[in-house]
Design an enzyme around this catalytic site. Sequence first.
Site, short mmCIF file in Angstrom:
data_model
loop_
_atom_site.label_atom_id
_atom_site.label_comp_id
_atom_site.label_asym_id
_atom_site.label_seq_id
_atom_site.Cartn_x
_atom_site.Cartn_y
_atom_site.Cartn_z
N ASP A 1 0.90 -0.97 -0.45
CA ASP A 1 -0.29 0.21 -0.32
C ASP A 1 1.18 1.44 -0.22
O ASP A 1 1.86 1.83 0.31
CB ASP A 1 -0.75 0.06 0.53
CG ASP A 1 -2.24 -0.51 1.26
OD1 ASP A 1 -2.54 -1.72 -0.26
OD2 ASP A 1 -2.25 -1.34 2.30
N LYS B 1 -3.76 3.00 -2.23
CA LYS B 1 -5.39 4.25 -2.39
C LYS B 1 -4.82 5.55 -2.38
O LYS B 1 -4.42 6.07 -0.90
CB LYS B 1 -5.93 3.01 -1.70
CG LYS B 1 -6.70 2.18 -2.77
CD LYS B 1 -7.52 1.38 -1.43
CE LYS B 1 -8.15 0.09 -2.11
NZ LYS B 1 -9.07 -0.69 -0.80
N MET C 1 -8.08 8.91 9.65
CA MET C 1 -8.68 9.28 8.16
C MET C 1 -9.73 10.73 7.72
O MET C 1 -10.73 10.74 7.50
CB MET C 1 -9.32 8.17 6.89
CG MET C 1 -8.17 7.23 6.60
SD MET C 1 -9.09 5.58 5.54
CE MET C 1 -9.20 5.04 7.75
#
Length: 267
Positions: free
Chosen positions: A52, A73, A186
């Site tokens: 990632d 991502k 996030m």
Amino acid sequence: MSLEQILKHLPFSPDCFEPGHVWLAGAGPGNLGSLTLDVVDAIANADAIVYDALVNADALNAAIDAELHFVGKRGGKVSATQGSINDLLISLARQKKRVLRLKGGDPYVFGRGGEEAMLLAQAGIPFRVLPGITAAFAALASAGIPATMRGTNRAIILATGHAPKSEGDVDWGALARTGQPVIVYMGLTNIAKISDALISGGMPPQTPASVIQSATTPDERILVATAATIAGQAVAEGFSSPALVIYGKIVSFRDELQSIIPIGVTQ
């Protein structure tokens, strides 16, 4: 004594990484010092590594001859879909490769590791999970904020600030009413909404709050404010992802500790 010499004295015997198996591994918050021995050994022995965006690329230097598949991502950018990642893991495993799925933090803490483990189980592919230091606790430690403090909190809440509309949203009011610290993964994009919801739910506006960006890395930045002011200050000072947002009295201990001795300095 060098690290290599020290490791020779440890009775560490890693498990055998079998062909056709997938290991879901946590690479920790970013600094190489947070990698576990299990994860370093897995990187060195993998045939294919699917990693990632939050993985420190330097960690891949431990790979010998592994295929490297970047599937990071990033919000607002072209990214690999979860479906394509799932298909890749299954395909590589069925080619009898030793597949390492390397994620930032811990794969089971907002890392979709559980989803991938379920998929592998349903496909009949053997897998194992190698835990990593999750970003929340690494960030708090790096910033000099104790996760728990006797007389201050008896619990700590980990929440995600980014949930698809189909999944609904967190009941921020319910979290505020617990009186316990809330750490939001996030959450920077929705920091104003989250702060307002927590305050509306009963969190005092003057509750200490912090944003920690790129924790444990050379790009780490730390902002300390209050629940009422954290959103505006984060925007004004240009904070960006990856970042965690922390609400709670535990944040206040950072300044108190720094007044005694600067964070990161030992006597």
